[in-house]
Structure formats: C-alpha cells, structure tokens
Write a protein that holds these residues in place. Structure first.
Motif, PDB file in Angstrom:
ATOM      1  N   ILE A  27      -7.370 -19.214  99.259  1.00  0.00           N
ATOM      2  CA  ILE A  27      -6.376 -18.150  99.336  1.00  0.00           C
ATOM      3  C   ILE A  27      -5.633 -18.149  98.011  1.00  0.00           C
ATOM      4  O   ILE A  27      -5.068 -19.162  97.613  1.00  0.00           O
ATOM      5  N   THR A  28      -5.660 -17.024  97.310  1.00  0.00           N
ATOM      6  CA  THR A  28      -4.922 -16.890  96.056  1.00  0.00           C
ATOM      7  C   THR A  28      -3.644 -16.109  96.338  1.00  0.00           C
ATOM      8  O   THR A  28      -3.693 -15.002  96.880  1.00  0.00           O
ATOM      9  N   LEU A  29      -2.513 -16.702  95.969  1.00  0.00           N
ATOM     10  CA  LEU A  29      -1.220 -16.072  96.204  1.00  0.00           C
ATOM     11  C   LEU A  29      -0.827 -15.203  95.017  1.00  0.00           C
ATOM     12  O   LEU A  29      -1.398 -15.310  93.928  1.00  0.00           O
ATOM     13  N   ASN A  30       0.161 -14.337  95.216  1.00  0.00           N
ATOM     14  CA  ASN A  30       0.612 -13.426  94.154  1.00  0.00           C
ATOM     15  C   ASN A  30       1.151 -14.162  92.933  1.00  0.00           C
ATOM     16  O   ASN A  30       1.073 -13.654  91.818  1.00  0.00           O
ATOM     17  N   ASP A  31       1.680 -15.382  93.134  1.00  0.00           N
ATOM     18  CA  ASP A  31       2.218 -16.138  92.000  1.00  0.00           C
ATOM     19  C   ASP A  31       1.160 -16.977  91.288  1.00  0.00           C
ATOM     20  O   ASP A  31       1.457 -17.742  90.384  1.00  0.00           O
ATOM     21  N   GLY A  32      -0.120 -16.839  91.701  1.00  0.00           N
ATOM     22  CA  GLY A  32      -1.214 -17.528  91.030  1.00  0.00           C
ATOM     23  C   GLY A  32      -1.641 -18.835  91.679  1.00  0.00           C
ATOM     24  O   GLY A  32      -2.675 -19.378  91.330  1.00  0.00           O
ATOM     25  N   ARG A  33      -0.858 -19.352  92.624  1.00  0.00           N
ATOM     26  CA  ARG A  33      -1.257 -20.585  93.305  1.00  0.00           C
ATOM     27  C   ARG A  33      -2.472 -20.332  94.180  1.00  0.00           C
ATOM     28  O   ARG A  33      -2.668 -19.237  94.683  1.00  0.00           O
ATOM     29  N   GLU A  34      -3.287 -21.382  94.334  1.00  0.00           N
ATOM     30  CA  GLU A  34      -4.473 -21.296  95.175  1.00  0.00           C
ATOM     31  C   GLU A  34      -4.386 -22.335  96.272  1.00  0.00           C
ATOM     32  O   GLU A  34      -4.020 -23.485  96.023  1.00  0.00           O
ATOM     33  N   ILE A  35      -4.729 -21.928  97.502  1.00  0.00           N
ATOM     34  CA  ILE A  35      -4.712 -22.827  98.651  1.00  0.00           C
ATOM     35  C   ILE A  35      -6.141 -22.951  99.157  1.00  0.00           C
ATOM     36  O   ILE A  35      -6.695 -21.980  99.697  1.00  0.00           O
ATOM     37  N   PRO A  36      -6.778 -24.125  99.007  1.00  0.00           N
ATOM     38  CA  PRO A  36      -8.125 -24.306  99.557  1.00  0.00           C
ATOM     39  C   PRO A  36      -8.039 -24.537 101.067  1.00  0.00           C
ATOM     40  O   PRO A  36      -7.142 -25.221 101.549  1.00  0.00           O
ATOM     41  N   THR A  37      -8.975 -23.946 101.822  1.00  0.00           N
ATOM     42  CA  THR A  37      -8.992 -24.082 103.275  1.00  0.00           C
ATOM     43  C   THR A  37     -10.369 -24.531 103.746  1.00  0.00           C
ATOM     44  O   THR A  37     -11.364 -24.353 103.043  1.00  0.00           O
ATOM     45  N   LEU A  38     -10.412 -25.095 104.946  1.00  0.00           N
ATOM     46  CA  LEU A  38     -11.684 -25.541 105.514  1.00  0.00           C
ATOM     47  C   LEU A  38     -12.517 -24.376 106.040  1.00  0.00           C
ATOM     48  O   LEU A  38     -13.728 -24.372 105.924  1.00  0.00           O
ATOM     49  N   ASP A  39     -11.864 -23.401 106.653  1.00  0.00           N
ATOM     50  CA  ASP A  39     -12.537 -22.231 107.201  1.00  0.00           C
ATOM     51  C   ASP A  39     -11.877 -20.966 106.674  1.00  0.00           C
ATOM     52  O   ASP A  39     -10.799 -21.015 106.094  1.00  0.00           O
ATOM     53  N   ARG A  40     -12.515 -19.851 106.911  1.00  0.00           N
ATOM     54  CA  ARG A  40     -11.926 -18.571 106.510  1.00  0.00           C
ATOM     55  C   ARG A  40     -10.655 -18.347 107.331  1.00  0.00           C
ATOM     56  O   ARG A  40     -10.666 -18.464 108.542  1.00  0.00           O
ATOM     57  N   PRO A  41      -9.533 -18.014 106.669  1.00  0.00           N
ATOM     58  CA  PRO A  41      -8.280 -17.798 107.386  1.00  0.00           C
ATOM     59  C   PRO A  41      -8.373 -16.604 108.330  1.00  0.00           C
ATOM     60  O   PRO A  41      -9.085 -15.637 108.059  1.00  0.00           O
ATOM     61  N   GLU A  42      -7.660 -16.704 109.446  1.00  0.00           N
ATOM     62  CA  GLU A  42      -7.608 -15.605 110.402  1.00  0.00           C
ATOM     63  C   GLU A  42      -6.276 -14.894 110.244  1.00  0.00           C
ATOM     64  O   GLU A  42      -5.237 -15.532 110.121  1.00  0.00           O
ATOM     65  N   TYR A  43      -6.315 -13.568 110.263  1.00  0.00           N
ATOM     66  CA  TYR A  43      -5.100 -12.785 110.129  1.00  0.00           C
ATOM     67  C   TYR A  43      -4.562 -12.453 111.513  1.00  0.00           C
ATOM     68  O   TYR A  43      -5.270 -11.915 112.365  1.00  0.00           O
ATOM     69  N   ASP A  44      -3.293 -12.779 111.771  1.00  0.00           N
ATOM     70  CA  ASP A  44      -2.631 -12.474 113.028  1.00  0.00           C
ATOM     71  C   ASP A  44      -1.781 -11.224 112.823  1.00  0.00           C
ATOM     72  O   ASP A  44      -0.747 -11.275 112.154  1.00  0.00           O
ATOM     73  N   GLU A  45      -2.231 -10.100 113.383  1.00  0.00           N
ATOM     74  CA  GLU A  45      -1.542  -8.829 113.175  1.00  0.00           C
ATOM     75  C   GLU A  45      -0.138  -8.834 113.776  1.00  0.00           C
ATOM     76  O   GLU A  45       0.759  -8.168 113.255  1.00  0.00           O
ATOM     77  N   ASP A  46       0.048  -9.558 114.882  1.00  0.00           N
ATOM     78  CA  ASP A  46       1.359  -9.576 115.539  1.00  0.00           C
ATOM     79  C   ASP A  46       2.430 -10.216 114.657  1.00  0.00           C
ATOM     80  O   ASP A  46       3.544  -9.721 114.563  1.00  0.00           O
ATOM     81  N   SER A  47       2.083 -11.325 114.007  1.00  0.00           N
ATOM     82  CA  SER A  47       3.071 -12.040 113.197  1.00  0.00           C
ATOM     83  C   SER A  47       3.030 -11.640 111.723  1.00  0.00           C
ATOM     84  O   SER A  47       3.991 -11.847 110.994  1.00  0.00           O
ATOM     85  N   GLY A  48       1.892 -11.089 111.248  1.00  0.00           N
ATOM     86  CA  GLY A  48       1.756 -10.713 109.848  1.00  0.00           C
ATOM     87  C   GLY A  48       1.436 -11.893 108.945  1.00  0.00           C
ATOM     88  O   GLY A  48       1.664 -11.838 107.740  1.00  0.00           O
ATOM     89  N   PHE A  49       0.881 -12.975 109.505  1.00  0.00           N
ATOM     90  CA  PHE A  49       0.557 -14.174 108.748  1.00  0.00           C
ATOM     91  C   PHE A  49      -0.934 -14.466 108.807  1.00  0.00           C
ATOM     92  O   PHE A  49      -1.602 -14.178 109.795  1.00  0.00           O
ATOM     93  N   TYR A  50      -1.457 -15.053 107.713  1.00  0.00           N
ATOM     94  CA  TYR A  50      -2.788 -15.640 107.715  1.00  0.00           C
ATOM     95  C   TYR A  50      -2.636 -17.079 108.201  1.00  0.00           C
ATOM     96  O   TYR A  50      -1.793 -17.820 107.712  1.00  0.00           O
ATOM     97  N   GLU A  53      -6.649 -23.743 108.304  1.00  0.00           N
ATOM     98  CA  GLU A  53      -6.631 -25.204 108.370  1.00  0.00           C
ATOM     99  C   GLU A  53      -6.825 -25.723 106.951  1.00  0.00           C
ATOM    100  O   GLU A  53      -7.831 -25.428 106.302  1.00  0.00           O
ATOM    101  N   ALA A  54      -5.847 -26.494 106.473  1.00  0.00           N
ATOM    102  CA  ALA A  54      -5.898 -27.030 105.112  1.00  0.00           C
ATOM    103  C   ALA A  54      -6.955 -28.134 105.014  1.00  0.00           C
ATOM    104  O   ALA A  54      -7.518 -28.573 106.017  1.00  0.00           O
ATOM    105  N   LEU A  55      -7.227 -28.576 103.799  1.00  0.00           N
ATOM    106  CA  LEU A  55      -8.245 -29.612 103.580  1.00  0.00           C
ATOM    107  C   LEU A  55      -7.906 -30.918 104.271  1.00  0.00           C
ATOM    108  O   LEU A  55      -8.808 -31.677 104.633  1.00  0.00           O
ATOM    109  N   ASP A  56      -6.618 -31.200 104.462  1.00  0.00           N
ATOM    110  CA  ASP A  56      -6.234 -32.437 105.146  1.00  0.00           C
ATOM    111  C   ASP A  56      -6.248 -32.291 106.661  1.00  0.00           C
ATOM    112  O   ASP A  56      -5.888 -33.215 107.377  1.00  0.00           O
ATOM    113  N   GLY A  57      -6.665 -31.119 107.168  1.00  0.00           N
ATOM    114  CA  GLY A  57      -6.779 -30.907 108.600  1.00  0.00           C
ATOM    115  C   GLY A  57      -5.532 -30.336 109.252  1.00  0.00           C
ATOM    116  O   GLY A  57      -5.534 -30.050 110.443  1.00  0.00           O
TER     117      GLY A  57
END
Length: 73
Positions: A27-50, A53-57
C-alpha cells in the motif's frame, strides 16, 4: 511405499496449494510511505478504511483518503 509416505505427500501438497493463495501487496500512501501486507487489502465501504494483515501478522487499517495505490507483488 511406506504407509506414512502418502499422507505426508498429501499434507505437503495441500500446504503448497494454500501458500499459493496468498498475494503479498504494497500500500503506497500519499506521503510516499509504503506498507507491505501479507494479502491484498480489503476495502470496507461502511467505514471507508482498507483493512490488511501486516508482515508481523497484526491487523491494520488505513483511511481510503490516505492511499495512493495498492499493488500486488
């Protein structure tokens, strides 16, 4: 063949099949930071958040407005 060989081979084959199902992503954020994940993130339409699961579980959430891209590795 030994009587334990066939179950061991079946177990090894199932583990390999299940391991192939996970798709690490970044996941690449607007400020340039990158977040590696184990699986493809799921988007929750109700909350507006992706949700991911991070690499550490540990589970994590990122606001949709902060996400620039989501790429599979």
């Amino acid at each position: 063949m030994n009587s334990r060989t066939i179950p061991a081979l079946l177990l090894a084959a199932s583990v390999l099949v299940l391991a192939g199902c996970s798709n690490p992503s970044v996941i690449t954020l607007n400020d340039g930071r990158e977040i590696p994940t184990l699986d493809r993130p799921e988007y929750d339409e109700d909350s507006g958040f992706y949700e991911f699961e991070a690499l550490d579980g540990k589970p994590g959430k990122v606001n949709k407005d902060q996400v620039r891209t989501v790429k599979d590795l």
